[in-house]
Motif scaffolding. Structure first.
Motif, short mmCIF file in Angstrom:
data_model
loop_
_atom_site.label_atom_id
_atom_site.label_comp_id
_atom_site.label_asym_id
_atom_site.label_seq_id
_atom_site.Cartn_x
_atom_site.Cartn_y
_atom_site.Cartn_z
N VAL A 1 0.70 -1.20 0.10
CA VAL A 1 -0.09 0.01 -0.06
C VAL A 1 0.97 1.34 0.06
O VAL A 1 0.52 2.55 -0.47
N TYR A 2 2.00 1.06 0.34
CA TYR A 2 3.09 2.52 0.42
C TYR A 2 4.01 2.43 -0.95
O TYR A 2 4.46 3.41 -0.88
N ASN B 1 -3.35 -3.44 4.89
CA ASN B 1 -1.84 -3.17 4.91
C ASN B 1 -1.57 -1.86 5.60
O ASN B 1 -0.59 -1.61 6.33
N HIS B 2 -2.53 -0.93 5.24
CA HIS B 2 -2.46 0.09 6.37
C HIS B 2 -2.40 -0.25 7.92
O HIS B 2 -1.75 0.39 8.71
N TRP B 3 -3.42 -1.24 8.42
CA TRP B 3 -3.73 -1.49 9.68
C TRP B 3 -2.14 -2.06 10.04
O TRP B 3 -1.82 -1.69 11.09
N THR C 1 0.64 0.45 10.80
CA THR C 1 0.27 1.38 12.16
C THR C 1 0.10 0.77 13.29
O THR C 1 0.75 1.05 14.32
#
Length: 186
Positions: free
Chosen positions: A5-6, A108-110, A113
């Motif tokens: 995601v990055y 993927n963000h989860w 972070t």
């Protein structure tokens, strides 16, 4: 290591994120195992620290409770942060089409972070600083806890709370070594 995601080549394209994540299943499983192992070790460390602080501080001191609660927050963040990994890893390994692209992007963000929410370690660091100021530990341990714990606590209340994932583990390493040294000197 799980960066779909990055990655500029896939960011903003949920279908491309799913495709890239399906290539990163081994990294997802290593992340899961390391995070859960860390979670368990943090709980054990927190309980041991709580017991030690009870013996080194006044009977009515808040320090042991704050110290164990701070690391408890970190352990819970790690538990929840790695909680979705197996569901996504096994689905991605079996058939990437089983995963909704938008859900994969969220996943993927989860994991990028939540497990890094080490701000609670800042509370523990500040509690150790308070204990050291009252003679429970060497002054250097208190000052290291103030600096690294203070930074982690500041990150906790800021919009960049995941940045405590840099300072919190460093604080834990320094304090662990200091407490081992303290135990040997006792």
């Amino acid at each position: 290591m799980v960066d779909a995601v990055y990655d500029p080549d896939t960011a903003g394209d949920p279908s491309a994120v799913v495709s890239r994540l399906s290539e990163q299943v081994p990294q997802i499983l290593v992340f899961h195992t390391a995070t859960m192992f860390s979670c368990v070790l943090l709980v054990l460390f927190a309980v041991g620290l709580h017991r030690q602080l009870r013996g080194r501080t006044a009977p009515d001191s808040l320090v042991p409770g704050v110290a164990v609660a701070g690391l408890g927050l970190v352990a819970v963040a790690q538990l929840l942060g790695a909680g979705l990994t197996t569901e996504f890893a096994f689905a991605l390994a079996e058939d990437p089409d089983l995963v909704l692209p938008e859900s994969a992007a969220f996943f993927n963000h989860w994991i990028g972070t939540i497990p890094w929410l080490w701000g609670g370690a800042g509370l523990t660091g500040l509690a150790l600083f308070g204990a050291a100021r009252r003679g429970a530990y060497a002054p250097w341990l208190g000052w290291a806890s103030l600096v690294l714990g203070g930074l982690s606590a500041l990150f906790l209340v800021s919009p960049l709370q995941y940045m405590a994932g840099m300072t919190g583990p460093v604080w834990l390493l320094v304090v662990s070594l200091g407490l081992l040294r303290t135990a040997r000197e006792s």
